[in-house]
Design a protein around this motif. Sequence first.
Motif, short mmCIF file in Angstrom:
data_model
loop_
_atom_site.label_atom_id
_atom_site.label_comp_id
_atom_site.label_asym_id
_atom_site.label_seq_id
_atom_site.Cartn_x
_atom_site.Cartn_y
_atom_site.Cartn_z
N THR A 77 -4.92 6.92 0.22
CA THR A 77 -4.38 5.59 0.50
C THR A 77 -4.82 4.68 -0.63
OG1 THR A 77 -4.66 5.94 2.87
CG2 THR A 77 -4.33 3.68 2.15
N GLN A 83 -3.90 0.77 -2.83
CA GLN A 83 -3.13 -0.47 -2.97
C GLN A 83 -2.35 -0.38 -4.27
OE1 GLN A 83 -3.48 -3.07 -0.64
NE2 GLN A 83 -1.77 -4.12 -1.61
N SER A 84 -1.05 -0.25 -4.14
CA SER A 84 -0.24 -0.07 -5.34
C SER A 84 0.09 -1.40 -6.01
CB SER A 84 1.05 0.67 -4.98
OG SER A 84 1.95 0.66 -6.07
N ARG A 137 0.82 -1.21 0.00
CA ARG A 137 0.00 0.00 0.00
C ARG A 137 0.85 1.26 0.00
NH1 ARG A 137 -2.96 -2.26 5.14
NH2 ARG A 137 -0.75 -2.28 5.61
#
Lengths: 291, 446
Positions: free
Chosen positions: B75, B77-78, B50
């Motif tokens: 924020t 989730q990469s 993240r």
Amino acid sequence: RYMLGRGVKRKLSDYDESMAAGPPGPFDSSPALPYPQQRQLVLNMCLRKLQSCCLKVEPSLHRSVLLSNTLRQIQGEMLNEDCNTSPLAVQSDGNSYSVDTSPYIGGNPPATPAHIPDLPPLPLYSQAEEANLMTMPSDNGMSSTISSHVRVAGFLKDMSPLPAFPSWAENEELDFFSSSSSSSSEDEGNDHPAGSRSLDSLFGSFEIPNSTSYLTDLAFDDIFEDIDTSMYDSSDFTSVLSFTAPRSSVSPSEDSLKPFSTCSSFSSNGIQICVTDLNDLDHIMEILVES
Amino acid sequence: MAGGGGNDVQWCFSQVKGAIDDDVAEADIISTVEFNHSGELLATGDKGGRVVIFQQEPENKSQPQCRGEYNVYSTFQSHEPEFDYLKSLEIEEKINKIRWLPQKNAAQFLLSTNDKTIKLWKISERDKRPEGYNLKEEDGRYRDPTTVTTLRVPVFRPMDLMVEASPRRVFANAHTYHINSISVNSDYETYLSADDLRVNLWHLEITDRSFNIVDIKPANMEELTEVITAAEFHPNQCNTFVYSSSKGTIRLCDMRASALCDKHSKLFEEPEDPSNRSFFSEIISSISDVKFSHNGRYMMTRDYLSVKIWDLNMESRPVETYQVGEYLRSKLCSLYENDCIFDKFECCWNGNDSVVMTGSYNNFFRMFDRGQKKDVTLEASRESSKPRAVLKPRKVCGGGKRKKDEISVDSLDFNKKILHTAWHPQENIIAVATTNNLYIFQDKLN
């Protein structure tokens, strides 16, 4: 389990607290420990670390390289010394690193000292010397070093000496046993000194990229070299299949497979994975052959 | 510790982010920290893949003593965990590095990378939405066409601020080994990514190919003794970059010289001090981070025990060396045993290159003032986390007699390590990451 580790820690911290602020010797905190034993300590830690990196995630190449460099440095030193004194037998039985489980108390050294890993090529490690190294030692002059080897080897045995290896280390181990359990003549026939392929496999797994250039990077034959189908026939196949098989051809002999069976009890995801992956491997083989 | 002036800077606690309890969830372990170019945004990446971006609040006019606080801005989730089927190994989603692109329009862009894949993220704000559609109700249902008797053009009306992160590019399948660095070029069009054995050059717009500019993979893998540990582009010369190695060397390369920069233009290496030789000499010489100074005249390297500043015009030795923890030298065997010797500490410059900072164990971090030749050890801990509390300098004693307030090297907690630190590009605001908390400190304003 890591008895050696705990023992070392206690010893080191004892020395730490009693140590005056003098300049650190070549081995930092235990100036009372003789250099060969310090070195053996580091050697064993190195081996343990290289062996124990069986993970679900690919091990760090950076860490592996640093460990193997340290190992090579120590091995080089040891071989230098050995060549200067008397030939040291580099042999273990086919099943484990240890030679004698009972701690060595004193007296004459046992016939087969602890195993020094065969790592690739050092300038001294010529084939002629290799033949010498394969012979049994009988020189009592080596007793102190040998005794420490054995003592330490006893600890190593405790640790279930053959945990499942990550791909880059397991074939190294195969080489150890195939080269040491069979006669030295097999190695003399090789192009490189025994175990020189082992570092190849140490880093060999990193060869297979997960990119589309995978097929162009490798020669056609190399693709199949990695997948040793002789493993299909053996019920003993272990973690070899769960990770990429090394580039150098794996020719498992009974002797070399034996140690693996002992490690099946060593809980490792790698071994569980490999058993269920047999069908996947089948599938992958099919795809590759068709493409 | 001067940030520019001649007075000693006192550092105060400002904020701490993250869970308070000692039970650390593995996914929450912070793996990278980076300010953007203005310092208004602070990004962190964690082991769970993240990215959390904090934004600095505008300064409060009524309280000029306080700089704006950093609050969560976005924020997302990469990266997700992946599985490499050929090797039967997992690919970690841990974010290894984040690098911001300079801002060109209203949106912000950053690059984030895990071991194998780099992604370009666009972070944009939405504070208006269209209302009054002709054919749709407000909830989106289509109106009965027979009830539509007049033409109505939608208008934008204000709404609550929404920050959206969307992946604009995915740069995949170019790295066999684990990516350790990414660096945006000063041309703002290209960037490099480095893994253990190779450095690749990308164009930000093109995802299906990259140029390999450094390849140190030996033909025979058994001859491998050295890996790439970090790489960075020069801050203003778009043709120059450096990469560091596990053997303690830094190579500076010029991309104009040849397409494949295997031959370095400069090799920076300090000869080893023979009196310090040990089994672990090579391991502790491995460089864990390399950073150019903002002015581009110097670069800083971090190895296990020290920080070194190099003048780009002198290859033979560093111009400055700062000991981060010489007391660790007597502990190398234990640190080797518990694997701490492989920890990769990062380092950073302050805005005007006068002070450098790096982390250490026991949640200590160190700052070295290059001009005043002073250094200080500070601690990021919950105990010193009262608002605007001034941090007390700490001291570690290596052996022998321990003075009051000193900490013995044997009492250090090697599980509490500060690997990632960042310094605001203009202000004296620093972000220090402990295992799962982000501490923000700033200098005391009077």
